[in-house]
Write a protein that holds these residues in place. Structure first.
Motif, PDB file in Angstrom:
ATOM      1  N   LEU A  39     -79.711 -26.633  10.755  1.00  7.02           N
ATOM      2  CA  LEU A  39     -80.957 -27.349  11.047  1.00  7.02           C
ATOM      3  C   LEU A  39     -81.023 -27.700  12.531  1.00  7.02           C
ATOM      4  O   LEU A  39     -80.633 -28.792  12.966  1.00  7.02           O
ATOM      5  N   ASN A  40     -81.519 -26.738  13.299  1.00  6.17           N
ATOM      6  CA  ASN A  40     -81.717 -26.949  14.738  1.00  6.17           C
ATOM      7  C   ASN A  40     -83.112 -27.557  14.928  1.00  6.17           C
ATOM      8  O   ASN A  40     -84.019 -26.952  15.500  1.00  6.17           O
ATOM      9  N   THR A  41     -83.271 -28.772  14.430  1.00  7.13           N
ATOM     10  CA  THR A  41     -84.581 -29.423  14.338  1.00  7.13           C
ATOM     11  C   THR A  41     -84.402 -30.926  14.212  1.00  7.13           C
ATOM     12  O   THR A  41     -83.321 -31.398  13.834  1.00  7.13           O
ATOM     13  N   ASP A  42     -85.481 -31.663  14.490  1.00  3.62           N
ATOM     14  CA  ASP A  42     -85.424 -33.111  14.262  1.00  3.62           C
ATOM     15  C   ASP A  42     -85.633 -33.448  12.792  1.00  3.62           C
ATOM     16  O   ASP A  42     -85.551 -34.610  12.394  1.00  3.62           O
ATOM     17  N   ALA A  43     -85.917 -32.416  11.969  1.00  2.66           N
ATOM     18  CA  ALA A  43     -86.072 -32.559  10.512  1.00  2.66           C
ATOM     19  C   ALA A  43     -87.239 -33.469  10.135  1.00  2.66           C
ATOM     20  O   ALA A  43     -87.300 -33.968   9.014  1.00  2.66           O
ATOM     21  N   ASP A  44     -88.175 -33.641  11.046  1.00  3.98           N
ATOM     22  CA  ASP A  44     -89.358 -34.463  10.783  1.00  3.98           C
ATOM     23  C   ASP A  44     -90.458 -33.560  10.217  1.00  3.98           C
ATOM     24  O   ASP A  44     -91.062 -32.781  10.940  1.00  3.98           O
ATOM     25  N   ASP A  45     -90.707 -33.650   8.927  1.00  2.00           N
ATOM     26  CA  ASP A  45     -91.650 -32.765   8.248  1.00  2.00           C
ATOM     27  C   ASP A  45     -93.087 -33.193   8.533  1.00  2.00           C
ATOM     28  O   ASP A  45     -93.558 -34.213   8.023  1.00  2.00           O
ATOM     29  N   VAL A  53     -77.854 -29.750  13.989  1.00  2.00           N
ATOM     30  CA  VAL A  53     -77.571 -29.435  15.393  1.00  2.00           C
ATOM     31  C   VAL A  53     -78.421 -30.325  16.287  1.00  2.00           C
ATOM     32  O   VAL A  53     -79.639 -30.162  16.371  1.00  2.00           O
ATOM     33  N   ASN A  54     -77.787 -31.266  16.953  1.00  2.00           N
ATOM     34  CA  ASN A  54     -78.477 -32.192  17.847  1.00  2.00           C
ATOM     35  C   ASN A  54     -77.438 -33.057  18.540  1.00  2.00           C
ATOM     36  O   ASN A  54     -76.249 -32.986  18.210  1.00  2.00           O
ATOM     37  N   THR A  55     -77.871 -33.855  19.475  1.00  2.00           N
ATOM     38  CA  THR A  55     -76.954 -34.780  20.150  1.00  2.00           C
ATOM     39  C   THR A  55     -77.233 -36.237  19.809  1.00  2.00           C
ATOM     40  O   THR A  55     -76.441 -37.112  20.147  1.00  2.00           O
ATOM     41  N   SER A  56     -78.333 -36.500  19.128  1.00  2.00           N
ATOM     42  CA  SER A  56     -78.710 -37.887  18.834  1.00  2.00           C
ATOM     43  C   SER A  56     -78.207 -38.377  17.480  1.00  2.00           C
ATOM     44  O   SER A  56     -78.115 -39.582  17.245  1.00  2.00           O
ATOM     45  N   ARG A  57     -77.919 -37.452  16.577  1.00  2.00           N
ATOM     46  CA  ARG A  57     -77.525 -37.744  15.193  1.00  2.00           C
ATOM     47  C   ARG A  57     -78.631 -38.446  14.401  1.00  2.00           C
ATOM     48  O   ARG A  57     -78.389 -38.974  13.320  1.00  2.00           O
ATOM     49  N   LEU A  58     -79.830 -38.420  14.906  1.00  2.44           N
ATOM     50  CA  LEU A  58     -80.960 -39.008  14.184  1.00  2.44           C
ATOM     51  C   LEU A  58     -81.515 -38.087  13.095  1.00  2.44           C
ATOM     52  O   LEU A  58     -81.930 -38.575  12.034  1.00  2.44           O
ATOM     53  N   PRO A  59     -81.570 -36.760  13.308  1.00  2.00           N
ATOM     54  CA  PRO A  59     -82.104 -35.886  12.254  1.00  2.00           C
ATOM     55  C   PRO A  59     -81.359 -35.999  10.921  1.00  2.00           C
ATOM     56  O   PRO A  59     -81.936 -35.766   9.864  1.00  2.00           O
ATOM     57  N   GLU A  60     -80.073 -36.352  10.961  1.00  8.25           N
ATOM     58  CA  GLU A  60     -79.307 -36.523   9.729  1.00  8.25           C
ATOM     59  C   GLU A  60     -79.903 -37.594   8.824  1.00  8.25           C
ATOM     60  O   GLU A  60     -79.641 -37.628   7.617  1.00  8.25           O
TER      61      GLU A  60
END
Length: 292
Positions: A209-215, A241-248
């Motif tokens: 998931l190379n995304t912010d996962a915000d649908d 995949v991110n550096t903020s760990r927010l998409p999780e």
């Protein structure tokens, strides 16, 4: 939400290499799961390049050739075939195309064994001549194999760039027509649904998931509840995949039983997959070589 116009790569002519296939999949209709084997790994990349805020807020970058280098090396040195899929995020995933790249381990012979220096000199000379000839054939085979694999990876990236550029260009035209008024353009749930259709029932499965996962889709209400087992098999391993760990923390993935991993970049994600699919014997061998 990408307002940058990407450089549009030239369209790829299908490569004749046996190790490479680039296949478009349309999901407007129900698509049956792709065939897979129990010793095969399937990797589906959800690649979100819909806005500058993805990089600014989450450190999300687009897929590049160096990112695949670790995967290429891992497959060459390992025994696990890998099917790699890529889908760019847009406002409606039901009609998206998906690029496919197949990595197959080298199936040629092992390097020839050098002759023993203890044999009679005349016999040693003949053995050395035979060894050199076999070694030249082996070297050519594995070099040609890697070149075909690298060429396939380059073609795959060119198709990815073409898709990303086409999506970005279309978004810019839509934004201009709306006089700068923004719009929803991230059908993440649709991408996950497409991945579920092609994963198949066997083998190791990774959803990257190379995304912010915000649908935020363009043609339906945003998904705000967790995925259920019918929508995403609990055996699918998630790699955020991110550096903020927010998409999780995205609602769709909240509380899922799926194995979870984190990577700060696509390159790191590919290295992680290689490590996860490597047989135990291969890991022990590698550890032993490092110790020496």
């Amino acid at each position: 939400m990408n307002t940058n116009t990407m450089t549009t790569a030239s369209k790829i002519i299908a490569l004749a290499a046996t190790l490479f296939s680039l296949t478009p999949f349309a999901f407007a209709e129900e698509t049956p799961p792709a065939n897979s084997t129990s010793n095969e790994a399937t990797v589906f990349l959800v690649d979100d390049q819909t806005g500058e805020e993805l990089t600014v807020k989450h450190g999300i970058q687009s897929l590049a050739i160096p990112d695949l280098e670790a995967l290429i090396n891992g497959v060459i040195n390992g025994t696990t075939p890998v099917r790699l899929f890529h889908q760019a995020v847009d406002e409606d995933a039901t009609d998206n195309t998906t690029a496919q790249l197949e990595f197959r381990p080298f199936t040629g012979e092992k390097p020839p064994v050098k002759p023993s220096p203890n044999m009679p000199l005349r016999q040693l000379a003949e053995a050395k001549k035979s060894y050199d000839a076999k070694r030249a054939v082996w070297q050519k085979g594995i070099i040609d194999y890697r070149n075909r694999l690298a060429s396939g990876a380059e073609g795959f990236i060119r198709q990815v760039a073409e898709t990303q550029g086409t999506v970005a260009e279309r978004f810019d035209k839509m934004l201009a027509a709306r006089n700068g008024r923004d719009f929803n353009r991230s059908d993440i749930f649709g991408c996950v649904s497409n991945a579920s259709r092609i994963f198949g029932a066997q083998g190791r499965k990774f959803l990257v998931l190379n995304t912010d996962a915000d649908d935020l889709p363009g043609k339906r209400k945003p998904r705000t509840t967790p995925l259920n087992p019918k929508e995403l098999d609990p055996s699918v391993e998630l790699i955020f995949v991110n550096t903020s760990r927010l998409p999780e923390q995205a609602p769709m993935f909240a509380g899922l039983p799926n194995p979870r991993h984190h990577a700060n970049s696509m390159k790191e994600a590919m290295e992680l997959i290689v490590n996860l699919i490597a047989p135990k014997a291969d890991k022990e061998t590698a550890a032993g070589e490092e110790a020496r």
